[in-house]
Design a protein around this motif. Sequence first.
Motif, PDB file in Angstrom:
ATOM      1  N   LEU A 192       1.008  -1.148   0.122  1.00  0.00           N
ATOM      2  CA  LEU A 192      -0.014   0.115  -0.040  1.00  0.00           C
ATOM      3  C   LEU A 192       0.905   1.304  -0.010  1.00  0.00           C
ATOM      4  N   GLU A 193       1.841   1.352   0.763  1.00  0.00           N
ATOM      5  CA  GLU A 193       2.909   2.290   0.718  1.00  0.00           C
ATOM      6  C   GLU A 193       3.499   2.638  -0.584  1.00  0.00           C
ATOM      7  N   GLY A 194       3.675   1.562  -1.194  1.00  0.00           N
ATOM      8  CA  GLY A 194       4.186   1.782  -2.733  1.00  0.00           C
ATOM      9  C   GLY A 194       3.217   2.278  -3.717  1.00  0.00           C
ATOM     10  N   LEU A 195       2.034   1.898  -3.494  1.00  0.00           N
ATOM     11  CA  LEU A 195       0.944   2.170  -4.394  1.00  0.00           C
ATOM     12  C   LEU A 195       0.585   3.791  -4.128  1.00  0.00           C
ATOM     13  N   LEU A 196       0.592   4.071  -2.763  1.00  0.00           N
ATOM     14  CA  LEU A 196       0.066   5.582  -2.595  1.00  0.00           C
ATOM     15  C   LEU A 196       1.122   6.495  -3.027  1.00  0.00           C
ATOM     16  N   ILE A 197       2.519   6.123  -3.248  1.00  0.00           N
ATOM     17  CA  ILE A 197       3.329   7.148  -3.847  1.00  0.00           C
ATOM     18  C   ILE A 197       3.384   7.264  -5.455  1.00  0.00           C
ATOM     19  N   GLN A 198       2.351   6.329  -6.052  1.00  0.00           N
ATOM     20  CA  GLN A 198       2.451   6.491  -7.448  1.00  0.00           C
ATOM     21  C   GLN A 198       1.930   7.738  -8.072  1.00  0.00           C
ATOM     22  N   GLY A 199       2.082   8.238  -9.208  1.00  0.00           N
ATOM     23  CA  GLY A 199       1.583   9.698  -9.493  1.00  0.00           C
ATOM     24  C   GLY A 199      -0.042   9.538  -9.895  1.00  0.00           C
ATOM     25  N   PRO A 200      -0.400  10.671 -10.639  1.00  0.00           N
ATOM     26  CA  PRO A 200      -1.875  10.936 -10.816  1.00  0.00           C
ATOM     27  C   PRO A 200      -2.225  10.061 -12.000  1.00  0.00           C
TER      28      PRO A 200
END
Length: 412
Positions: free
Chosen positions: A71-79
Motif C-alpha cells: 500500500l505504501e508503494g501504491l500511494l506514492i504512484q503519480g496521478p
Amino acid sequence: MSRKLLWMGWLGALSAGQLVLALRVIRRWLRSTGGQRPTALSSPHADAAAQASVAVLVPVLNERERLAPCLEGLLIQGPEVGLILVIDGGSEDGTDELISAYARRDRRLRLLSAAPIPDGWNGKVWGLEAGWRALPPTFPWVLTIDADVRPGPGLVSALLARASRDGLAALSLATEQELPPAPLLGLLHPSLLATLVYRYGLPGVVYEGPVDRLRVQANGQCFLVQREALAACGGFVPLRYSLCEDITLARLLVQDGRRLAFVEGGSLASVEMYRTAREAWQNWTRSLPLHDHLSPAWHTCLGWLEVLLVQALPLPLLCLLAGTLVAGRRRWRQASLWLLVAMLALNTGLLLLRLGALVGMRRAYRRPPWTYWLSPLCDLVVTLQLGRQALRRRHRWRGRLVIRGNAPGGIA
C-alpha cells in the motif's frame, strides 16, 4: 540382444533426447535476449492523457503482516493512478482495519468486501472478478498487484509508457525477488525459478497472435491490461478453474490476437513471495506446471521433459557416467567407450549451461543468500515434484479445496 547393447541403446536415446531439447532451450533463450527493462518516469513528465487512467486491483486474504509495504508503494504512484481498490476475501487477521487506516490517507484507496468466496472459484480470481465488476467505466487500464509486491516510485508510469511505446494490450513484470536470510529457501527458490527460464525463456519478449499461445509468459503479481482487452476475454471469469491464472489470462489475450509483453522490472517492483522453503515447496509447485484448459497435455509433458533432461539430469548423470567410465573402462568396447565419452561431454556442456543460467538469473534477486549458488543440487527433486503436481487434480490452498480442471464445484 545382450544387456550391454540394451543399456547402450538406452543411453544413446537419452543423449539424443537431451541434445534435441537442449537446442530448443538455447533457441528459446536466444529469442528472448536483448529485452529492455521499463524505465521509471517522474510523475511531472507523465503524459497528460495518462492522468487517472489506471485502476489498481489488489486481492487480499489475511495479509495484515505483509500488505503495508504494498500500500505504501501504491500511494506514492503519480496521478496516472486514479483508483486503488483492495478486495478482501474475508480476512480474519485485521487486514480490513489496516486498509481502512491507509484509505484515510488517500482518497484513491478503497476497500471492497468480496466475502464469502463462492464455491467453484479460486479465491484470488474471485477477488479480481469482484473488483473488476465494481470498477467505474472511466479507467482504460487495469493493473493487478499482489499483496506481497512492493511497488517502487514510477512503477505505473513506466508500465504505461512501455505499453504505449510498443502498442501493447497487456504488460506484466518480472518482479525483483527478495529472499529472507534462510539458507534452505535460498537453495530451493532459484531452482524453482530456473524451471520457468528453461521452459519459457527470459523476460523481454513481445507476444502476439495465436501462434504464441503456448509460448507466452506472464506474472500476475504485476499485470497491466487494457480494459477493453480484458472485457473481450470475459473479465476474470474464464480464469476461475486455473491454477496459473496469470498464464491463462495471457494465453486468452494472445489467442484473441492481442499484443502482450513480459519484461524485467528491476527496481520498479520487488516481492517477497515466501519466507520459508516449506512455503515455497507446498505453494509455488502447485502453480509452476502452468497447465490449464488452454494447454494440451503434450505441451506440459514436453516442458517437463526439457526441465528433466536439460536442467536436472546433467549433474547426476555426470557423476554416474564418470564413475562408470573409471570403474569399467577395460570392459567396454571401443564403440561403447566413445558413446560414454560423448555423453560425458554433452552433460558437461549442459551443466555449464545450467551454471550460466544461474549467473544470468542472479539479477532477478536483490540479495540472495550464499546457498543460491548451490541451487542446481535441488533440480532433480524439484523436477520430480513438478511432475507430481502436474498429475494431481486436487490441491489445498489457504484451507480451500482446489480442483484443477473445469469440474463442477471445483477450482482449477
